[in-house]
Scaffold this motif. Structure first.
Motif, PDB file in Angstrom:
ATOM      1  N   GLU A 158       0.837  -1.205   0.000  1.00  0.00           N
ATOM      2  CA  GLU A 158       0.000   0.000   0.000  1.00  0.00           C
ATOM      3  C   GLU A 158       0.863   1.243   0.000  1.00  0.00           C
TER       4      GLU A 158
ATOM      5  N   SER B 229       0.880   4.268  -2.751  1.00  0.00           N
ATOM      6  CA  SER B 229       0.593   5.641  -2.343  1.00  0.00           C
ATOM      7  C   SER B 229       1.614   6.608  -2.910  1.00  0.00           C
TER       8      SER B 229
ATOM      9  N   VAL C 267       0.990   7.078  -6.501  1.00  0.00           N
ATOM     10  CA  VAL C 267      -0.180   7.922  -6.745  1.00  0.00           C
ATOM     11  C   VAL C 267       0.196   9.396  -6.609  1.00  0.00           C
TER      12      VAL C 267
ATOM     13  N   VAL D 294      -4.059   8.626   1.314  1.00  0.00           N
ATOM     14  CA  VAL D 294      -2.659   8.503   0.908  1.00  0.00           C
ATOM     15  C   VAL D 294      -1.869   7.794   2.008  1.00  0.00           C
TER      16      VAL D 294
ATOM     17  N   ASN E  24      -2.967   5.551   3.940  1.00  0.00           N
ATOM     18  CA  ASN E  24      -3.527   4.217   4.149  1.00  0.00           C
ATOM     19  C   ASN E  24      -4.099   4.015   5.557  1.00  0.00           C
TER      20      ASN E  24
ATOM     21  N   ILE F 108      -6.323   7.582  -6.269  1.00  0.00           N
ATOM     22  CA  ILE F 108      -6.470   6.606  -5.185  1.00  0.00           C
ATOM     23  C   ILE F 108      -7.709   5.755  -5.417  1.00  0.00           C
TER      24      ILE F 108
ATOM     25  N   ARG G 185      -6.977   3.300  -7.894  1.00  0.00           N
ATOM     26  CA  ARG G 185      -6.024   2.299  -7.412  1.00  0.00           C
ATOM     27  C   ARG G 185      -6.702   0.944  -7.235  1.00  0.00           C
TER      28      ARG G 185
END
Lengths: 380, 297
Positions: free
Chosen positions: A23, A27, A30, A306, A308, A352, A355
Motif C-alpha cells: 500500500e 501511495s 499515486v 494517501v 492508508n 487513489i 487504485r
C-alpha cells in the motif's frame, strides 16, 4: 529456457508483485502521478513547470530572502502549520475508515471544535492556561458531533456519508448563528469577526517565528501516537479493526459492534475538533466568523487515503499536503496559476480511487502464474 | 413582501437544485452513489460562463447562452465518466472517487478562470437568460421538463425498468440479460449531464459571473433532496421546491428579524430528521453504492 534467465524472470516478477501488494509503494506512486499530471498541465499551457517544483522544494527548505539578506525558513514553518489540521483531520477520517466507516464529516467536526474553542476564548475573562481549556472543549465538541453520526449509524442504520454531509453544513450555519448573534461583537466589521480572543487562549509560537507554527504541532504529534496506540495496542482498537474487517463476524465473536461504531466516530470527531482549536487559536488568532467551509476536513480524506489510514502514513501524508498548500502560497509570486495545486490534490484522490484497479492487475498476474505453472507441469 | 411575487425567485433558486437532484436520483436508482454532484455543477457553471463570455466577446448574440449550456452538459458528462470508470469497472469506493471529483472541480474551475481571465472568477457575462412575461426563467421550464421526462423514462419505458432493476438487484437483472455495466454507465453519465445543465442554469440566472462560491453546497442540497424525496421523481420535486424555497427565503428575508442562517440550515436539518424518522423503512435502492461483481460460475 535456461536456468539463469528463469531466475531473473522470477525476481522481476517478485519486484512487480511486491510493488502492487504494498500500500505504501502505491501511495507514493499515486502522489508522483498526481504531481506529474500537474506538471503536464502547466507545460501544456506553455509555462515553465520548473516553478512548480521550485515552489514545492521551497516549501520544505525555505528560500533566500534578498531584502533581508538571509535565508528564510518561513515556508517550512507554513508547511508544518498547515500539516497540523491536515494530519488531525486525516486521523479523523482514518480512524473511522479502520472501523469500516467513511467519515466525510471531519469538516463539521472541525467546525464545531473551532466554535467551542472560540466560545471559551471570547466569552469568559482571560485566565492562565485558558488555551488548554479551549482545546479540551474543542475535543469534546468534536467528539459529540462525531458521536451523533456513530449513533445514527449504529442505532438507526443511517448512512454515515449522508449524515456527515448534512452535519457539515448544519455545523457551519450554527457557527455563524452563534458567532454573529451570541458572541460579543468586535469593534469593526461585525459580519466578519467577533471580539478578540483572550490573549491567554492564543497558542504560543514555536521554532520558526516567521510563520504561525505553534504548540499545536506537539498536540498533533501526540494525537498521532494516541491514534497508533488505541488502534494497534489496545483491546478497544482490536474490536474497532475487527468491526471494520467484518461487522457480522465481529459480533459473532462477542464484540459489541454498536459500541465500536459509536465510540470510533466519537474518537474520530475528537481529532477533527482538536484541529479546529489549533487553527483558530494557533493560526488565525482572531475572533473569526466562518464564511464558508475551510476544506481541511475534505483534505483530511485525501491525507488518510494517501496514508492508508495508518498513523505514520497519515503523518507523512499530512506533511506532504501541508507542503503543497505552502507551495500554493509561494506560487503567487511565480508565473503559473497556483490553482494547479488544487488540481494535483483532486487528481491524487481520484488516482487513489482508481487504485482499486490494481487489484485486477494482481488478480490477472496471479492467474497467469497459475497458468504458467500448469503449462510447465504439462511440459514435464 | 407578497408571497406570489416571491414564486419566480423561489423557482429560479429551485431549478438548479431540482435538475441536479433528478440526475442524482437516476444515478442512485442505477446503483451508483454520486457525491460528486457539487463538483459537476461547479464545472458546468464555469464551462457555461466561459463559453458564453468568449462567444459574446466575438459578437455572438443570445444563442451563445444555449451553446454555453450544451458545452456545460458535455464537459460535466465527460468528467462524470471518471466516476463511472472508478465505480463500475474498477469497483472502487464510490465516495472516494466522488470526493476526488469535488476537489478536482475546485481546482480546474478557478484554474480555467486564471488562464482565460487572469483572475479567480470569470468576467461578467453580458447576455444571460431572460425572464418571460410571468417572471420565470427558462431554467424553470427546463427543470419541469426534466422531472416529467425522468418520471416517464423510469416508470413507463423498458429502459427505466432495467435501470431500477440494476439498482435493486443487479444479479437478477444480469440473469435476464440486462447489461448492468451499460445501464450504470448511462445512469452516471446522465447525472453528469444534468449536473452540468444545472450549473449552467445557476450561472445564467442567479448571477452575472462564475465565482468559486457560486454553487456553495447546492450539489449537497440536491443529494439531500434525493434522500428526502425517497428516490422518486415526485418526491425529489417536492423536496427540491422546499429546499429551494428555504434557500431563496434566506436571501429574500435578509434584513428581517430572522437570520438567514436559519433558512440555510433547513434543508440539511429536515433531511437528517426525515432519515431518522424513516429509519427502518428502507426507501433507498438496495444496491446503491455497491459494485456489481459478475459471478464467474
Amino acid at each position: 529456457m535456461t536456468k539463469s534467465s528463469k531466475s531473473t524472470n522470477k525476481t522481476d516478477q517478485v519486484w512487480i508483485d511486491r510493488l502492487l501488494a504494498s500500500e505504501g509503494a502505491t501511495s507514493v506512486l499515486v502522489v508522483i502521478l498526481g504531481i506529474l499530471s500537474g506538471t503536464l498541465i502547466v507545460a501544456l499551457l506553455g509555462k515553465n513547470p520548473s516553478s512548480l517544483f521550485k515552489a514545492i522544494w521551497q516549501a520544505f527548505v525555505g528560500y533566500y530572502n534578498k531584502g533581508k539578506g538571509a535565508w528564510s525558513v518561513g515556508p517550512l514553518g507554513d508547511t508544518l502549520t498547515y500539516a497540523i489540521p491536515y494530519v488531525l483531520c486525516g486521523l479523523s477520517m482514518g480512524f473511522a475508515n479502520r472501523v469500516g466507516l467513511f467519515n466525510i464529516g471531519a469538516e463539521g467536526q472541525y467546525t464545531v471544535g473551532m466554535l467551542a474553542a472560540h466560545a471559551f476564548a471570547v466569552c469568559i475573562p482571560a485566565f492562565p492556561g485558558q488555551w488548554l481549556f479551549c482545546m479540551v472543549v474543542a475535543v469534546l465538541a468534536g467528539a459529540i458531533w462525531g458521536g451523533i453520526v456513530g449513533i445514527l449509524k449504529a442505532k438507526f442504520k443511517i448512512s454515515e456519508v449522508v449524515a456527515t454531509i448534512m452535519l457539515n453544513y448544519i455545523a457551519l450555519y450554527i457557527y455563524r448563528l452563534v458567532a454573529l448573534y451570541l458572541f460579543p461583537a468586535g469593534l469593526t466589521n461585525r459580519t466578519y469577526r467577533t471580539a478578540d480572543l483572550a490573549s491567554t487562549s492564543i497558542l504560543k509560537g514555536v521554532f520558526i517565528s516567521e510563520s504561525n507554527l505553534n504548540i499545536g504541532f506537539f498536540f498533533m504529534i501526540l494525537a498521532v501516537f494516541v491514534y497508533w496506540f488505541i488502534m494497534e495496542k489496545t483491546k478497544l482498537g482490536f474490536s474497532f479493526r475487527a468491526t471494520g474487517f467484518n461487522k457480522d463476524a465481529a459480533r459473532c465473536s462477542g464484540i459489541n459492534d454498536t459500541q465500536a461504531i459509536s465510540l470510533s466516530m466519537a474518537i474520530a470527531g475528537a481529532f477533527a475538533g482538536l484541529a479546529g482549536a489549533c487553527v483558530l487559536l494557533g493560526s488565525l488568532k482572531f475572533g473569526r466568523i466562518m464564511q464558508g467551509q475551510d476544506n481541511y476536513g475534505f483534505m483530511g480524506i485525501a491525507v488518510a487515503l494517501v496514508g492508508n489510514s495508518k498513523a505514520p502514513g497519515i503523518f507523512l501524508a499530512g506533511i506532504l499536503f501541508g507542503a503543497l498548500r505552502s507551495a500554493y502560497s509561494l506560487m503567487q509570486f511565480m508565473n503559473i496559476p497556483r490553482e494547479v495545486v488544487n488540481i494535483i490534490e483532486g487528481l491524487i484522490v481520484i488516482f487513489i480511487a482508481l487504485r482499486a484497479g490494481l487489484g485486477k492487475v494482481q488478480e490477472y498476474r496471479a492467474k497467469q502464474k497459475i497458468k504458467k505453472a500448469r503449462e510447465q507441469e504439462a511440459a514435464k | 413582501m407578497n408571497i406570489l411575487n416571491m414564486i419566480p425567485t423561489i423557482m429560479m433558486v429551485t431549478a438548479p437544485i431540482l435538475i441536479t437532484a433528478i440526475g442524482g436520483m437516476i444515478c442512485e436508482r442505477s446503483g451508483v452513489v454520486n457525491v460528486a454532484l457539487e463538483g459537476l455543477m461547479s464545472i458546468g457553471a464555469c464551462a457555461a460562463a466561459c463559453t458564453a463570455f468568449i462567444l459574446q466577446s466575438t459578437g455572438a448574440g443570445g444563442g451563445s447562452v444555449w451553446v454555453g449550456v450544451l458545452i456545460a452538459m458535455l464537459i460535466s458528462g465527460i468528467i462524470s465518466l471518471i466516476h463511472a470508470v472508478a465505480a463500475i469497472d474498477l469497483k472502487a469506493n464510490q465516495t472516494i472517487s466522488g470526493t476526488g471529483i469535488n476537489l478536482l472541480a475546485d481546482g480546474i474551475t478557478i484554474f480555467a478562470c486564471q488562464v482565460l481571465f487572469g483572475m479567480d472568477r470569470t468576467d461578467t457575462i453580458p447576455i444571460r437568460m431572460h425572464t418571460d412575461g410571468l417572471g420565470f426563467y427558462p431554467s424553470f421550464y427546463i427543470a419541469i421538463g426534466v422531472v416529467v421526462l425522468s418520471w416517464f423514462v423510469l416508470y413507463k419505458t423498458p429502459f427505466g425498468m432495467h435501470l431500477r432493476a440494476c439498482g435493486e438487484h443487479p444479479a437478477a437483472a444480469d440473469s435476464v440479460g440486462i447489461n448492468v455495466r451499460r445501464v450504470r454507465y448511462i445512469g452516471v453519465f446522465v447525472s453528469g449531464v444534468l449536473g452540468g445543465l444545472a450549473g449552467a442554469c445557476a450561472v445564467m440566472t442567479q448571477t452575472t459571473q462564475f465565482t468559486s462560491t457560486l454553487i456553495g453546497g447546492r450539489g449537497f442540497i440536491a443529494l439531500a433532496a434525493v434522500a428526502f424525496g425517497r428516490w422518486t421523481p415526485i418526491g425529489v420535486l417536492g423536496a427540491s421546491v422546499l429546499f429551494g424555497a428555504s434557500q431563496a427565503l434566506s436571501v429574500l428575508l435578509s434584513g428581517t428579524s430572522i437570520p438567514s442562517e436559519v433558512f440555510n440550515i433547513i434543508p440539511y436539518a429536515i433531511t437528517l430528521i426525515a432519515l431518522i424518522a424513516f429509519s427502518g423503512k428502507d426507501f433507498a435502492p438496495r444496491s446503491a453504492g455497491l459494485p456489481y461483481e459478475k459471478s464467474s460460475s
